[in-house]
Write an enzyme that holds these catalytic residues in place. Structure first.
Site, short mmCIF file in Angstrom:
data_model
loop_
_atom_site.label_atom_id
_atom_site.label_comp_id
_atom_site.label_asym_id
_atom_site.label_seq_id
_atom_site.Cartn_x
_atom_site.Cartn_y
_atom_site.Cartn_z
N CYS A 74 -3.38 -3.34 4.40
CA CYS A 74 -2.44 -4.55 4.70
C CYS A 74 -2.75 -5.83 4.25
O CYS A 74 -2.09 -6.92 4.48
CB CYS A 74 -2.62 -4.61 6.27
SG CYS A 74 -2.13 -2.89 7.01
N GLU A 122 0.64 -1.26 -0.10
CA GLU A 122 -0.01 -0.01 0.04
C GLU A 122 0.86 1.30 -0.09
O GLU A 122 0.26 2.46 -0.02
CB GLU A 122 -0.81 -0.16 1.18
CG GLU A 122 -0.25 0.20 2.41
CD GLU A 122 -1.24 0.26 3.52
OE1 GLU A 122 -1.60 1.51 3.79
OE2 GLU A 122 -1.59 -0.86 4.36
N HIS A 131 -2.27 -10.41 11.48
CA HIS A 131 -1.77 -9.44 11.36
C HIS A 131 -1.60 -8.55 12.51
O HIS A 131 -2.63 -8.34 13.35
CB HIS A 131 -2.79 -8.66 10.34
CG HIS A 131 -2.42 -7.24 9.81
ND1 HIS A 131 -1.35 -6.67 9.60
CD2 HIS A 131 -3.35 -5.87 10.30
CE1 HIS A 131 -1.09 -5.43 9.50
NE2 HIS A 131 -2.43 -4.84 9.88
#
Length: 520
Positions: A129, A95, A264
Site C-alpha cells: 500500500c 500493487e 492508511h
C-alpha cells in the site's frame, strides 16, 4: 562539506510544491457490511463495529487496474480543464499487478496520444500500500530537481483489494486517486519533515502469481503497522523540533499541533487505534505528563515500554478513551471513504485526504497542518505532513480543490447496493477469469458510472482493449486549476523547455472510443 545542503538551496526550489488538484474514483456498486455479516454467519457487529466498516465497494470483471486508472486520470484532466501536454511526469503506485512487465503507466499513455506528448517521465512503483506515497515523493523530488521542465507531475494510486472467503474478505475495497503535483499549491509538502521506517517482514504478501489473493498474518500485520507508526512519528517529531528550535521555539511536537491526522486505512478501527498509539507516544515523551491534565487518569502507564504494548488491551482501551476527543476532531472525518468503500490499498490514505477536503470549507482548512501516515506491508512506512495555504478566498486554489470534491458524499450515496450473494458471485467470477486470455467480460456496462473506462476484451495474446462509457455531464470547472497553464480552455502552455503539440480541453469520449494496450 560533501553531501551537505547548500545554505541557499531553498532559494533555488520552486515555491510551495504540493497537491494542486485531486480526483477520486470508486466503482458504482457496493455490498452492505451488515448484510454481509448475516450472509457469512458471523456475529452482528463483527464487521460494522469490530472493523468499523459500513459498506465495501467492489468491481465486476468489466474493471481492472488499467481501467480504474484510465478513469481517474481522464476525470481529473476534464474536471480541471487540463491539456495533456502540461504533464511532464506520470507515475503510478499500485500493487494490483496484471502484467509482470508492462506497466499501468504505459497503458495510461494512450490518453496522451492525441496530444502528441510522449515526453513524460515516471513509471510504476510497487510495495504493497506504500507505492502511491513513493510515487508522490518521486514527483515532488522531480519538481525540486534540475530535471524539472516546468510542467506538472501526475501521480495515480489505485488498487483492487480482494481476499479469499474468510475473515479478511470484509476488509476489501477498490478505488483510485489521481494527484496533480506542482508549485504554488494549496496543499504544500512540508520540506524536511518525513519520518520513514523500512523493515523486512512477512506480514502481508502476494507470492502466487496466478492469484489476486494475498497471504496475511493478521496479528503480525497489526504489530508491524503500529510499530512502524511509532518509529515514523518519533523521527518526524525530532525533525520538526529541530526546525522549530532554529526558529526559537523549544516546544515538543504533539498531536495537538496537527490540524488533521490521516492514516492508511485497512479498516477504520485500526486508524482509531493508530491515533491512540500516537497519543501514547506523546504521553511517554512528555517529561511533565503528571502535570498535564490531558493525561489525567493515565498515570499507571507511565513506565510501559512501547514494544510491550501492541496487544495490551488495558493500554489500548485507556488510550483510545483518552484520545477519543482528538480522534473526533482530527481524524474521524477522514474515514468517510474508508467506511463507505473499504480499503483501497495505495489510494487509501489519499481517499482519506479527499474525505477531509470534501467535508471542510476552505476557511476551516486554511493554515492547518495535515499529518499523513502511509504504510505498506513488507514493510515501508512514512509519516509526513502537508501545510494548507492561508488563501481561502473565493476562486483560490484551495477553494477550487475543495469545490471539486464537494460531491464526494453524494457520489458514494449514488452507488447501487448489491446483495451479498451477488457480491460473492462476482468474486468467484474474478477468481476464475482474471488471468484468462481470449476472454470477453460477462458483466454489463450499464451499471457503470458515466465516464468510466471498462475492459472490452482480452485477446489470445493477453492484450487488453478498453472503452469508455459515454458521459453526458460537463466535468469542466470553468478555469480549472489555472496555475502553470493558461486559464483559457483552448490555450495551454507546455513545457518551457520543449514545444509539444497543443490540445484543446478534452471532451468526453464518444461511445465508440476504444483503446488497447496491445501493439496492433
Amino acid at each position: 562539506m560533501p553531501g551537505s545542503l547548500p545554505l541557499n538551496a531553498e532559494a533555488c526550489w520552486p515555491k510551495d510544491v504540493g497537491i494542486v488538484a485531486l480526483e477520486i474514483y470508486f466503482p458504482s456498486q457496493y455490498v452492505d457490511q451488515a448484510e454481509l455479516e448475516k450472509y457469512d454467519g458471523v456475529d452482528a457487529g463483527k464487521y460494522t463495529i469490530g472493523l468499523g466498516q459500513a459498506r465495501m465497494g467492489f468491481c465486476t470483471d468489466r474493471e481492472d487496474i488499467n481501467s480504474l486508472c484510465l478513469t481517474v486520470v481522464q476525470n481529473l484532466m476534464e474536471r480541471n480543464s487540463l491539456s495533456y501536454d502540461c504533464i511532464g511526469r506520470l507515475e503510478v503506485g499500485t500493487e494490483t499487478i496484471i502484467d509482470k512487465s508492462k506497466s499501468v503507466k504505459s497503458n495510461l499513455m494512450q490518453l496522451f496520444e492525441e496530444s502528441g506528448n510522449t515526453d513524460i517521465e515516471g513509471i510504476d512503483t510497487t510495495n504493497a500500500c506504500y507505492g502511491g506515497t513513493a510515487a508522490v515523493f518521486n514527483a515532488v523530488n522531480w519538481i525540486e530537481s534540475s530535471s524539472w521542465d516546468g510542467r506538472y507531475a501526475l501521480v495515480v494510486a489505485g488498487d483492487i483489494a480482494i481476499y479469499a472467503t474468510g475473515n479478511a474478505r470484509p476488509t476489501g475495497g477498490v478505488g483510485a486517486v489521481a494527484l496533480l503535483i506542482g508549485p504554488n499549491a494549496p496543499l504544500i509538502f512540508d520540506r524536511g519533515l518525513r519520518g520513514t521506517h523500512m523493515q523486512h517482514a512477512y506480514d502481508f504478501y502476494k507470492p502466487d502469481m496466478l492469484s489476486e489473493y494475498p497471504i496475511v498474518d493478521g496479528k503480525l500485520s497489526i504489530q508491524c503497522y503500529l510499530s512502524a507508526l511509532d518509529r515514523c512519528y518519533s523521527v518526524y517529531r525530532k525533525k520538526i523540533r529541530a526546525q522549530w528550535q532554529k526558529e526559537g521555539n523549544d516546544n515538543d511536537f504533539t498531536l495537538n499541533d496537527f490540524g488533521f491526522m490521516i492514516s492508511h486505512s485497512p479498516y477504520c478501527k485500526l486508524v482509531q487505534k493508530s491515533l491512540a498509539r500516537m497519543f501514547l507516544n506523546d504521553f511517554l515523551n512528555d517529561q511533565n505528563r503528571d502535570k498535564n491534565s490531558i493525561y489525567s487518569g493515565l498515570e499507571a502507564f507511565g513506565d510501559v515500554k512501547l514494544e510491550d504494548t501492541y496487544f495490551d488491551r488495558d493500554v489500548e482501551k485507556a488510550f483510545m478513551k483518552a484520545s477519543s476527543e482528538l480522534f473526533n476532531q482530527k481524524t474521524k472525518a477522514s474515514l468517510l471513504v474508508s467506511n463507505q468503500n473499504g480499503n483501497m490499498y495505495t489510494s487509501s490514505v489519499y481517499g482519506s485526504l479527499a474525505s477531509v477536503l470534501a467535508q471542510y470549507s476552505p476557511q476551516q482548512l486554511a493554515g492547518k497542518r495535515i499529518g499523513v501516515f502511509s504504510y505498506g506491508s513488507g514493510l515501508a512506512a512514512t509519516l509526513y505532513s502537508l501545510k494548507v495555504t492561508q488563501d481561502a478566498t473565493p476562486g483560490s486554489a484551495l477553494d477550487k480543490v475543495t469545490a471539486s470534491l464537494c460531491d464526494l458524499k453524494s457520489r458514494l450515496d449514488s452507488r447501487t447496493c448489491v446483495a451479498p450473494d451477488v457480491f460473492a458471485e462476482n468474486m468467484k467470477l474474478r477468481e476464475d477469469t482474471h488471468h484468462l486470455a481470449n476472454y470477453i467480460p460477462q458483466c454489463s456496462i450499464d451499471s457503470l458510472f458515466e465516464g468510466t473506462w471498462y475492459l472490452v476484451r482480452v485477446d489470445e495474446k493477453h492484450r487488453r482493449t478498453y472503452a469508455r462509457r459515454p458521459s453526458t455531464n460537463d466535468h469542466n470547472l470553468g478555469d480549472g486549476v489555472g496555475l502553470v497553464h493558461s486559464n483559457t480552455a483552448t490555450e495551454h502552455i507546455p513545457s518551457p523547455a520543449k514545444k509539444v503539440p497543443r490540445l484543446p480541453a478534452t471532451a468526453a469520449e464518444s461511445e465508440s472510443a476504444v483503446i488497447s494496450n496491445g501493439e496492433h
